[in-house]
Design an enzyme around this catalytic site. Structure first.
Site, PDB file in Angstrom:
ATOM      1  N   SER A 149      -5.789   1.186  -4.384  1.00 40.92           N
ATOM      2  CA  SER A 149      -6.898   0.880  -4.097  1.00 40.92           C
ATOM      3  C   SER A 149      -7.766   1.875  -5.009  1.00 40.92           C
ATOM      4  O   SER A 149      -7.278   2.784  -5.565  1.00 40.92           O
ATOM      5  CB  SER A 149      -7.283   1.355  -2.563  1.00 40.92           C
ATOM      6  OG  SER A 149      -8.593   1.498  -2.271  1.00 40.92           O
ATOM      7  N   TYR A 162      -6.433   7.443   5.090  1.00 34.57           N
ATOM      8  CA  TYR A 162      -6.231   6.925   4.264  1.00 34.57           C
ATOM      9  C   TYR A 162      -6.538   7.104   3.068  1.00 34.57           C
ATOM     10  O   TYR A 162      -5.415   6.853   2.242  1.00 34.57           O
ATOM     11  CB  TYR A 162      -7.085   5.238   4.823  1.00 34.57           C
ATOM     12  CG  TYR A 162      -7.019   4.160   3.781  1.00 34.57           C
ATOM     13  CD1 TYR A 162      -5.831   3.262   3.946  1.00 34.57           C
ATOM     14  CD2 TYR A 162      -7.818   3.959   2.747  1.00 34.57           C
ATOM     15  CE1 TYR A 162      -5.609   2.301   3.028  1.00 34.57           C
ATOM     16  CE2 TYR A 162      -7.184   2.683   1.783  1.00 34.57           C
ATOM     17  CZ  TYR A 162      -6.397   2.017   2.126  1.00 34.57           C
ATOM     18  OH  TYR A 162      -6.083   0.646   1.111  1.00 34.57           O
ATOM     19  N   LYS A 166      -3.342   7.154   0.076  1.00 34.76           N
ATOM     20  CA  LYS A 166      -3.476   6.412  -1.225  1.00 34.76           C
ATOM     21  C   LYS A 166      -3.381   7.586  -2.497  1.00 34.76           C
ATOM     22  O   LYS A 166      -2.871   7.076  -3.641  1.00 34.76           O
ATOM     23  CB  LYS A 166      -4.698   5.598  -1.169  1.00 34.76           C
ATOM     24  CG  LYS A 166      -5.019   4.372  -0.324  1.00 34.76           C
ATOM     25  CD  LYS A 166      -3.664   3.449  -0.797  1.00 34.76           C
ATOM     26  CE  LYS A 166      -3.617   1.991   0.233  1.00 34.76           C
ATOM     27  NZ  LYS A 166      -2.624   1.191  -0.249  1.00 34.76           N
TER      28      LYS A 166
END
Length: 345
Positions: A149, A162, A166
């Site tokens: 991402s 999150y 990542k």
């Protein structure tokens, strides 16, 4: 649970594993591989979503192997990989995509919740990669695709767990890539950095904010992400792919003016990640959102009307070599015309 589903066509294509295949990007990616004639192993926790994905794989002419697994359980992931190898003979492509999240300020996320997000979203990729390598390294071939991402480079508010996971995936994958290059391995690893995508996650993420969770615009359809993942699986020598103009702009801005971006996100990102209205489904942090007696959420979220089905930036990124050649030829032609004018003078 393991269930193998096939149509009447003979076995063909690559043996592909997609984690988080019950919905969203994982589901769209599984269908994209199946449409190319690949055999696809579908890994996730949600039985309803997996069964529906397997049916869709069959409808596009593919073969599906359904394996229910929690990616935070290392042994279960190893067992799932072995089941895939037993069924398909080997593993050609492994796509790490499964994740979990909590939508809240950092101070409102409990230690257990933060740990769970990290175990699924980061360690799930680590365990998946280890399981894939166990089958790929002896054959000296295979490709591992880490679905990343823009948030792997640029953290944003309300998604600290999150974003942290990542970022960890990014560092882990770079280390692994160097090790594979050092050993001259035929196994490749690459990462696909995604923009905001229209998936059901915004209705099943654990949400402690007053508004309903939503992606930061612009939003892209999951099929855009799926095309990039399938391409990356076939061109694993490239270290990473950026999908969407917003991803490219975010990563460039973060590299050049990160402090300015901090202040911009502090001012805008809280409102940009919330809609009015009641929250959707109960969070799926501890159990699948679709079960045991739930329903199938599908690949798309509730943002179809605003979501982009294509990305010009993605098209250029996937054809970087061709675009470069065109630019070189065009620049050469322009230089030749200018030289001819000078000569005529």
């Amino acid at each position: 649970m393991v269930e193998r589903l096939r149509n009447a066509l003979p076995r063909r294509g690559r043996a592909v594993v997609v984690t988080g295949a019950s919905g969203g990007v994982g589901r769209a990616t599984a269908l994209a591989f199946a449409a190319r004639g690949d055999r696809v192993a579908l890994l996730a926790r949600g039985r309803e979503g997996l069964a529906a994905t397997a049916d869709e794989v069959q409808r596009v002419g593919g073969e599906a192997l359904v394996v229910t697994v929690d990616m935070a359980d290392a042994k279960a992931v190893d067992d799932a990989a072995q089941k895939v190898a037993d069924a398909f003979g080997h593993i050609d492509v492994w796509v790490n995509n499964a994740f979990a999240g909590v939508f809240a300020p950092f101070t409102e996320i409990t230690p257990d919740e933060f740990r769970r997000v990290t175990e699924v979203t980061y360690l799930g990729y680590v365990f998946g990669t280890r399981a894939a390598l166990r089958h790929m390294l002896p054959r000296d071939r295979g490709t591992i695709v880490q679905v990343g991402s823009a948030l792997a480079y640029r953290g944003i508010p309300l998604q600290s767990a999150y974003c942290g996971a990542k970022h960890a995936i990014q560092g882990f994958n770079e280390s692994l890539r160097c090790e594979l290059l050092h050993s001259r391995s035929g196994v490749r690893t690459t990462m696909v950095q995604l923009p905001a995508v229209n998936t059901p996650q915004f209705d099943w993420v654990l949400n402690r904010m007053p508004g309903r969770a939503r992606p930061v615009a612009p939003v892209y359809q999951p099929e855009v992400a799926a095309r990039a993942v399938v391409h990356a699986a076939a061109h694993g020598r490239r270290r990473e792919y950026w999908v969407g103009g917003s991803t490219a702009a975010t990563l460039i801005a973060n590299a050049v003016v990160p402090g300015v971006l901090d202040r911009y996100l502090a001012r805008t990102a809280f409102e940009a990640q919330q809609d009015e209205g009641a929250h959707g489904a109960t969070g799926n942090l501890w159990s699948p959102a679709d079960g045991p007696h739930g329903h199938d959420f599908g690949a798309h979220g509730r943002f179809d009307e605003e979501s982009r089905p294509v990305s010009r930036q993605e098209w250029m990124s996937l054809r970087r070599g061709q675009v470069g050649k065109v630019l070189v030829v065009g620049a050469g032609a322009l230089a030749a015309r200018r030289l001819a004018r000078l000569v005529r003078r």
